[in-house]
Design a protein around this motif. Sequence first.
Motif, mmCIF file in Angstrom:
data_model
loop_
_atom_site.group_PDB
_atom_site.id
_atom_site.type_symbol
_atom_site.label_atom_id
_atom_site.label_comp_id
_atom_site.label_asym_id
_atom_site.label_seq_id
_atom_site.Cartn_x
_atom_site.Cartn_y
_atom_site.Cartn_z
ATOM 1 N N THR A 86 0.844 -1.194 0.000
ATOM 2 C CA THR A 86 0.000 0.000 0.000
ATOM 3 C C THR A 86 0.883 1.247 0.000
ATOM 4 O OG1 THR A 86 -0.110 -0.193 2.413
ATOM 5 C CG2 THR A 86 -1.936 -1.103 1.150
ATOM 6 N N THR A 87 0.375 2.329 -0.586
ATOM 7 C CA THR A 87 1.175 3.550 -0.729
ATOM 8 C C THR A 87 0.634 4.722 0.080
ATOM 9 O OG1 THR A 87 -0.096 4.078 -2.720
ATOM 10 C CG2 THR A 87 1.991 2.909 -3.017
ATOM 11 N N PHE A 88 -0.517 4.535 0.758
ATOM 12 C CA PHE A 88 -1.050 5.601 1.603
ATOM 13 C C PHE A 88 -2.031 4.985 2.592
ATOM 14 C CE2 PHE A 88 -3.092 5.568 -2.575
ATOM 15 C CZ PHE A 88 -4.386 5.204 -2.238
ATOM 16 N N PRO A 89 -2.366 5.699 3.663
ATOM 17 C CA PRO A 89 -3.289 5.157 4.669
ATOM 18 C C PRO A 89 -4.676 4.903 4.097
ATOM 19 C CG PRO A 89 -2.085 7.050 5.540
ATOM 20 C CD PRO A 89 -1.825 7.010 4.068
ATOM 21 N N TYR A 102 -0.844 0.263 5.677
ATOM 22 C CA TYR A 102 0.214 1.220 5.373
ATOM 23 C C TYR A 102 0.964 1.655 6.631
ATOM 24 C CZ TYR A 102 2.505 5.556 3.930
ATOM 25 O OH TYR A 102 3.433 6.541 3.708
ATOM 26 N N SER A 103 0.234 2.062 7.650
ATOM 27 C CA SER A 103 0.865 2.592 8.857
ATOM 28 C C SER A 103 1.025 1.561 9.956
ATOM 29 C CB SER A 103 0.029 3.757 9.404
ATOM 30 O OG SER A 103 -1.266 3.304 9.788
ATOM 31 N N ARG A 104 0.334 0.413 9.809
ATOM 32 C CA ARG A 104 0.264 -0.621 10.852
ATOM 33 C C ARG A 104 -0.435 -0.097 12.109
ATOM 34 N NH1 ARG A 104 2.061 -3.117 6.790
ATOM 35 N NH2 ARG A 104 3.417 -4.950 6.976
ATOM 36 N N ARG A 112 3.878 7.398 11.015
ATOM 37 C CA ARG A 112 3.625 6.901 9.657
ATOM 38 C C ARG A 112 2.237 7.332 9.179
ATOM 39 N NH1 ARG A 112 6.353 4.357 5.248
ATOM 40 N NH2 ARG A 112 5.014 2.731 4.352
ATOM 41 N N TRP A 113 1.261 7.292 10.077
ATOM 42 C CA TRP A 113 -0.096 7.708 9.737
ATOM 43 C C TRP A 113 -0.130 9.186 9.363
ATOM 44 C CZ3 TRP A 113 -4.911 5.790 8.946
ATOM 45 C CH2 TRP A 113 -5.978 6.675 9.030
ATOM 46 N N GLN A 114 0.498 10.027 10.187
ATOM 47 C CA GLN A 114 0.479 11.461 9.912
ATOM 48 C C GLN A 114 1.233 11.802 8.633
ATOM 49 O OE1 GLN A 114 1.941 12.686 13.885
ATOM 50 N NE2 GLN A 114 0.006 13.780 14.146
ATOM 51 N N ALA A 115 2.342 11.068 8.378
ATOM 52 C CA ALA A 115 3.072 11.303 7.142
ATOM 53 C C ALA A 115 2.227 10.931 5.933
ATOM 54 C CB ALA A 115 4.373 10.489 7.148
ATOM 55 N N GLY A 116 1.466 9.837 6.044
ATOM 56 C CA GLY A 116 0.620 9.431 4.930
ATOM 57 C C GLY A 116 -0.584 10.329 4.742
ATOM 58 N N ILE A 117 -1.068 10.946 5.815
ATOM 59 C CA ILE A 117 -2.239 11.829 5.722
ATOM 60 C C ILE A 117 -1.850 13.234 5.292
ATOM 61 C CG2 ILE A 117 -4.070 12.948 7.045
ATOM 62 C CD1 ILE A 117 -4.672 10.050 6.442
#
Length: 557
Positions: A159-162, A198-200, A356-361
């Motif tokens: 996956t490439t984004f949340p 994506y973020s686990r 990781r979640w915030q970076a993807g969002i």
Amino acid sequence: MASPTRLRIATQRKPVLDRLLALPKRTNREVSLAAEELSCSVRTVYTLLKRYGATRRLADLAPRRRSSLSGRSMVAPRVEAVMAEVIASYHLSRMRPTVTQTVLEIRRRTQQLGLALPDPKTIRRRIAAIPAVQIVRSREGAKRAREQFGLLSGSTPETTFPLQRIQVDHTRVDLIVVDAALRQPLERPWITVAIDEYSRAVLGFYLSLEAPSSTSVGLCLVHSILPKDGWAARIGLVPKWLPYGRPDQIYTDNGSDFRSEAVDLGCRSWGMEIDFRPGGMPHFGGIVERVIGTAMRSLRTLPGATGGSVAERGDANPAKDASLTMQELELLIATFIASHYHCSVHSHHGMTPNARWQAGIFGNQQQAGRGIPTPISDPARLLIDFLPIERRSVNRRGIKWGGVLYMDDILIPYLDDRGRRKFVVRRDPRDVSRIWFLCPDDNVYYPVRSRDISRPSITAWELENARKHLRANGQRGYDETALFRAAELQREIVAKSLEARKASRKSRLARERQTGAKTNRLYSASHPEAHEPASASPWRRIIDDDLEAGEFYEVDE
């Protein structure tokens, strides 16, 4: 006659052994250096010194030929046949006996046949030579052998984004909970967990004492999609829970709970695709299973923990030690996820799930973010769309579900159908005092309460228990009043039990206080110089000048 190879080795050894034999006194260090030079063990050098020193023949330095019996079994063929038969039919069976039990069985059978008893070490060597995959296949089946030893072919795409894809799965919690009223042990609850690949990060979870069902899946998805602020305030969660949102794809196993109509319709209504992993390949769901395992390990030190196995549990009694209610366990798991798991570096991407979640969002220097999840404008409709679904007819008494009649003015236009049409209705198992009726004219769900609005709010579990209670008492033709009355009686029994327990505790404390006061009066009468009674002053004050080294304030218990 020595072979050329053996003769060459003997020739290489001769000068080294001659040098050692010429020494008046050999040390261990000199022998060790010779062993390194000859690329053999120290023990071999000492053997060569003894053999060659006595004869001085070059042939005695050559490697000895292996015995013609080497590699051949010295066990009688009939005994070998008994061992092979017992191992195949007994040891490699679904009974799964221990090695010791197999050894005893082989020796028992050979004794019955009048054969020489094989040595236990010989039998253990035969068993140890069996490949592990063959043992698992014979004892636990081919499926288990594939899972444990098969090649892990294939995996889910990266996956490439949340929220691109989430995984959902259930497990039994390794802890026994107690009821909130009497604090009596109940059982191990089930937990359903949703993980963002994506973020686990854990998007949401749902705890229940009932076995996994479409309701568990639906309520877990609702918890995952909605923001957590209101829920956190309700349960008392202090750490911030960041991840939430509607996923594009839900990846699950092939269980009937995931293939239910309620889950399928709910996902389609809200634009979510549900995909099923290949059968017989559990490693496709490894992401959510590893996270669940991490959460379960965090509970193993708590009172009531059952451990991951009987061996891990030991002689502990989880039911006796249990002290956490479902509400307390929910807060405990939520706190672990929000404050520990989400803030710990994950080995998969080297970041914390929160980071990781915030970076993807919101994006970072490497890539643009997906953006804040679209808010749900109608959370109530989201919940309803994942509730258990039924199709029921409408008659002049209303809609009947689970022995309860439901009636509302919204049903009046459909009373003339006389049961010819089936209408979509849904029910929240946590409160069966009302159902949700899907009006076919405007596609809106309307609440429909039970005919008697004075009925208490009860759960589907309480309702089913009441029905079982009435059946057990021979009341086959029970009515709705008897059904709700049975549920109320069960609640009254629990309430009375709770009051009796409180009264018993108060009575015991009163007796303890009376006994303590009587003891203090007797002590004061015999010790006039004593301080005030301990019951009046549980902390005895001691003047600093009276304290000696190593003394502390005393507590009278």
